[in-house]
Every structure is written in C-alpha cells, then in structure tokens.
Write a protein that holds these residues in place. Structure first.
Motif, PDB file in Angstrom:
ATOM      1  N   HIS A   1       0.829  -1.212   0.000  1.00 19.30           N
ATOM      2  CA  HIS A   1       0.000   0.000   0.000  1.00 19.30           C
ATOM      3  C   HIS A   1       0.863   1.260   0.000  1.00 19.30           C
ATOM      4  N   ASP A   2       2.143   1.090  -0.276  1.00 17.04           N
ATOM      5  CA  ASP A   2       3.067   2.223  -0.346  1.00 17.04           C
ATOM      6  C   ASP A   2       2.672   3.126  -1.513  1.00 17.04           C
ATOM      7  N   PRO A   3       2.559   4.447  -1.301  1.00 22.15           N
ATOM      8  CA  PRO A   3       2.157   5.341  -2.398  1.00 22.15           C
ATOM      9  C   PRO A   3       3.121   5.360  -3.573  1.00 22.15           C
ATOM     10  N   ALA A   4       4.365   4.897  -3.359  1.00 21.33           N
ATOM     11  CA  ALA A   4       5.342   4.899  -4.458  1.00 21.33           C
ATOM     12  C   ALA A   4       4.890   4.054  -5.648  1.00 21.33           C
ATOM     13  N   TRP A   5       4.093   3.017  -5.401  1.00 20.24           N
ATOM     14  CA  TRP A   5       3.616   2.178  -6.508  1.00 20.24           C
ATOM     15  C   TRP A   5       2.854   2.989  -7.552  1.00 20.24           C
ATOM     16  N   ARG A   6       2.237   4.084  -7.133  1.00 21.37           N
ATOM     17  CA  ARG A   6       1.397   4.871  -8.051  1.00 21.37           C
ATOM     18  C   ARG A   6       2.148   5.987  -8.746  1.00 21.37           C
TER      19      ARG A   6
ATOM     20  N   ARG B   1       3.633   0.974 -11.363  1.00 21.79           N
ATOM     21  CA  ARG B   1       2.211   0.620 -11.492  1.00 21.79           C
ATOM     22  C   ARG B   1       2.066  -0.700 -12.246  1.00 21.79           C
ATOM     23  N   HIS B   2       2.899  -0.872 -13.267  1.00 26.18           N
ATOM     24  CA  HIS B   2       2.852  -2.085 -14.075  1.00 26.18           C
ATOM     25  C   HIS B   2       3.286  -3.319 -13.280  1.00 26.18           C
ATOM     26  N   LEU B   3       4.248  -3.153 -12.384  1.00 26.68           N
ATOM     27  CA  LEU B   3       4.824  -4.286 -11.656  1.00 26.68           C
ATOM     28  C   LEU B   3       4.115  -4.609 -10.346  1.00 26.68           C
ATOM     29  N   ARG B   4       3.250  -3.741  -9.899  1.00 23.02           N
ATOM     30  CA  ARG B   4       2.674  -3.884  -8.559  1.00 23.02           C
ATOM     31  C   ARG B   4       1.875  -5.172  -8.388  1.00 23.02           C
ATOM     32  N   ASP B   5       1.021  -5.534  -9.365  1.00 22.09           N
ATOM     33  CA  ASP B   5       0.171  -6.720  -9.209  1.00 22.09           C
ATOM     34  C   ASP B   5       1.015  -7.990  -9.116  1.00 22.09           C
TER      35      ASP B   5
END
Length: 468
Positions: A195-200, A206-210
């Motif tokens: 849930h780290d905001p850096a993912w967004r 964003r592509h690698l988060r899932d």
C-alpha cells in the motif's frame, strides 16, 4: 492549471514543481491557461532565453543545468588509473573480481571503494564490492536482486523442540521458491509495503505492482533459502541470556519485481552514456538530480522494502504455525545503495553489492552455505571499508563449474556428516562451491565482531539444476 498540464509538455522531475509554481504566479495576474502553456512550451524549447530573470528563471536554470549534466554524461570518460581502495582477504579473491573493481574505481563519479573477502565476479560491480559515488547511482552497482537481504528469528524453544519431519512439514507448507512462484491467494497475506504510495508514482511501478503482490512472501531461486537451526549465543546479547535457541534464518530478495527495475534502469543509464568504455558498460550511472536518477532511487528503495516484507511474512507464518512469538529478530539488506557521509564530510552514495552494512554497533547477518554456519555480527564502523563487511562466504566456483566438478554423492556425504536435511537445492549450491565461511570471517575481524553462531539443520531451497 495542474501537474497533468505540465507533464504533457514533457517536463519531469524537479522541473514539474518549478513550472507549476511559475504557472500559478501567471494565473494570479489573469493570464489564461492556454497562454501559460504556450509560455511554458517556449521555456522548454529555449530555456537559455529565460535564465537572466523573470518568473520562469528558476525553471530555465533547471532545464539548462539538466541539459549540461546530460551532455557531460554522454562525454564521460574513465580515469586513466583506478582510485586506490582496500581489499580484505585478498588471498581468497579471484583476479576477475579485482579487475572489475579496478574498472569501477576508474569511473568519473567514483570517490572511494572497498572489496570484501567473499568477493567474486558479478555483473558490473563484483559481488562483495563496495563503491561510493558522487551524486550518482549505478543500477548494476546495486545488482539485479535489489534489496536481497537476510532475517533471523530467535524462537522461545529449545533447539531440539522440533523433530526433522515436523520441521520439514513447516518449511514445505510455509515457504515457496523459484521463478514465478506464489502462494494461493487465500494463503498469501497482506503487508503494508503493498500500500506504499510509491507504486502509483511511476508507470513502471504501477505495471509491476500486481505481480509483486502475487509473489509476496516467497523466495527466488539460486542461493535463497529458509532454514531451521540452532543459534548459539556465548554471552548475553540481543536482549537474550547466553545459551542455545531454536532459530529460523532466511535469505530472500525482491523477486521478479526488483529484477525488472534493475534491467529497465540499467538500459536507461546506458542510453545516457553511449560513449562509455565497453569495459564499464554495465556500470553506467544515473545522476541523482535527474528524473531518471530520482526514478531509480524511488524504485530501488521500494524494492528494498518489498524484499524485507517477504521475510516478514515468511517468519510470521512460521511463528504463527508454532504459536510462538520471536524473542529477537535481526535483519539487513546487502544489495542496496545508501546515502552516507565520508569522514571528510562529503555526502556520497554507497553501493553495497553483496556487502553487509557494518556501521559501529549495527547488527547484521553473514551466512555460510547450506551446511556451514552463519554468524550474527556487530559492525565496527571501519571507515576504509565504508562501514561494510562481507555478505556471506562467497563463491569459489561458478554454477556451471560446480556442476561439472562436484559429485552428487560427495555433496550428499558432506551434508550427512554435518546432520543437514536438505529440501531442494542443487549441486550448483553445494557447500564445496563456496569459500569456507570461517576463513572469510577471520579476514574481517577489524570490520565486525561475532555475536552468535547459527548452525543450520533443516534447509529448504529452490530445486537446482541437479538435485542434491
């Protein structure tokens, strides 16, 4: 006027905030959004015309300095000779690792370095290499497995509290290994790092988060492991009384997420240095005050937090299955870059690629092999080593060489002699492929003090090229 308008014009990094600030000033005096966008486009295309003053002067200065930095990066050449650096355990280190470190110390951004006694050849910077740079970060100076790290949990149980079969079942149920593996969704668990905001904040993240969420709490292949063993604490420390304890030790990293970040930003760095000497091609760097450098720094640190989160979940699952709360935990990363101040006051970026942070008083973990001991250590803060120590025993044979040279029967005999039960693992990870950890520790007594010794008993790894 908002950030989306600015980014559509092609601004990035610090220039976004400067452009937005200038735009707000123009809005307050009644200039329309369309006119402001036209002015910003002009600044973007001809920044030199705006640097002498006015509302766009700061933005223009940022754009011209960025272009100057990019031009300097493209023209960068190596020093004719390497900067001097200390080597620990030189008799244990292959010549190829020294050659790689010499090249790293010829980079124009390099300021200091050191080579640890477990050093061996890697990609770009050798494994066991420590490199300080000025204002720049080197993706392959950190490594492909960003944030690769260790964790030890000391349990409130006697070393003989669990039988081999019970321990094996715990490892089989609560750990996963290998490329692309994951737990079933209902068993996966959650962690704050997801849930780290850096993912967004980056398209790449964003592509690698899932995929990262799918693989969390698992380990990769190669030398990653989770093992039960005995921790021998000879004197009171770690908030514990002296004695022997059941403990869990793990070695894991940032999975495919970290590897994709490393490879993406290495390619970006290489495009900035098309004329870089081929010998240093894999040491291409990113200036930290550029959009690319800021992007890698953010992604690297997120990958480091994600790697430690994998350990958190592994250890929590095992402790929960045992109905036990760890008495003490120790962890450290050994594939990362840190901002650090040298004794002369200069701030640098210290890359530790297969090296343990060892500032004075800091606890760390230096493992051996699947059948040899590991050590809890406390750093001594040796400035010549840039406050670092080895990250393990270090390979004395490459994987293919080990598969050619080692006999499966001899490896099994070695494990049996030491009372090791191995789940998975291959000849390429055999103890004989590694340096003797006792020799490696002996070469760095001025870098760390040994606090405790961990003896493995039941070890789980990924299935190697040939099972032991």
């Amino acid at each position: 006027m908002n950030g989306k308008h600015i980014t559509k014009l092609g601004f990035g990094g610090r220039a976004i905030a400067l452009a937005l600030a200038a735009a707000k000033v123009r809005e307050r005096v009644g200039i329309s959004t369309q006119e402001i966008l036209g002015e910003l486009a002009s600044v973007r295309d001809h920044p030199e015309a705006y640097v002498t003053g006015g509302v766009y002067a700061d933005l223009a200065a940022e754009l011209t300095s960025r272009e100057a930095r990019a031009r300097a990066a493209r023209q960068a050449t190596l020093r004719p000779t390497p900067l001097p650096y200390r080597v620990w355990g030189e008799d244990l280190i292959e010549p190829g690792a020294r050659t790689q470190m010499d090249v790293a110390m010829q980079l124009p951004v390099s300021r200091a370095g050191a080579l640890m006694p477990d050093a061996h050849v890697g990609y770009g910077l050798p494994i066991g290499g420590v490199l300080a740079t000025e204002g720049a970060v080197i993706p392959y100076g950190v490594g492909v497995d960003i944030g690769c790290s260790m964790m030890l949990s000391v349990l409130p149980l006697r070393p003989d509290a669990l039988g081999t079969d019970e321990t094996r079942k715990l490892l089989m149920k609560h750990t996963r290994f290998g490329a692309g593996v994951s737990f079933e969704k209902s068993f996966r668990g959650d962690h704050e790092v997801l849930h780290d905001p850096a993912w967004r904040e980056q398209a790449l993240l964003r592509h690698l988060r899932d995929k990262a969420a799918e693989q969390i709490g698992t380990s990769g292949s190669g030398n990653h492991f989770v093992e039960f063993g005995t921790l021998h604490l000879p004197a009171p420390d770690l908030g514990l009384e002296a004695g022997d304890y059941l403990a869990v030790l793990s070695h894991s990293g940032s999975r495919g997420f970290g590897a994709q970040v490393a490879n993406h930003y290495t390619k970006v760095a290489q495009t900035l240095h098309p004329q870089l000497d081929p010998a240093a091609r894999k040491l291409a760097w990113l200036p930290l005050d550029t959009e690319e450098g800021e992007g890698y720094w953010q992604a690297m640190n997120l990958a480091g937090r994600y790697a430690l989160a994998n350990h958190d979940l592994i250890h929590a699952r095992i402790a929960r299955a045992l109905g036990a709360e760890p008495l003490a935990q120790v962890s450290n990363s050994h594939n990362l870059a840190w901002k650090q101040v040298l004794p002369d006051g200069e701030e640098v970026i210290v890359h530790r690629k297969g090296a343990t942070p060892a500032e004075a008083g800091r606890l760390g973990l230096i493992p051996g092999s699947m059948a040899d001991p590991g050590f809890v250590v406390r750093g001594r803060g040796n400035a010549e080593a840039l406050d670092s120590a080895s990250h393990g025993a270090g390979r004395q044979m490459g994987r293919k060489a080990a598969e050619r040279a080692l006999n499966k029967r001899d490896v099994q005999a070695y494990l049996k002699e030491r009372g090791i039960t191995l789940i998975g693992g291959g000849v390429d990870e055999a103890p004989q492929a590694y340096k003797r950890i006792e020799e490696v520790i002996a070469r760095q007594r001025d870098l760390v003090d040994v606090v405790a010794e961990f003896r493995p008993r039941v070890v789980r790894m990924d299935t190697g090229h040939e099972d032991v």
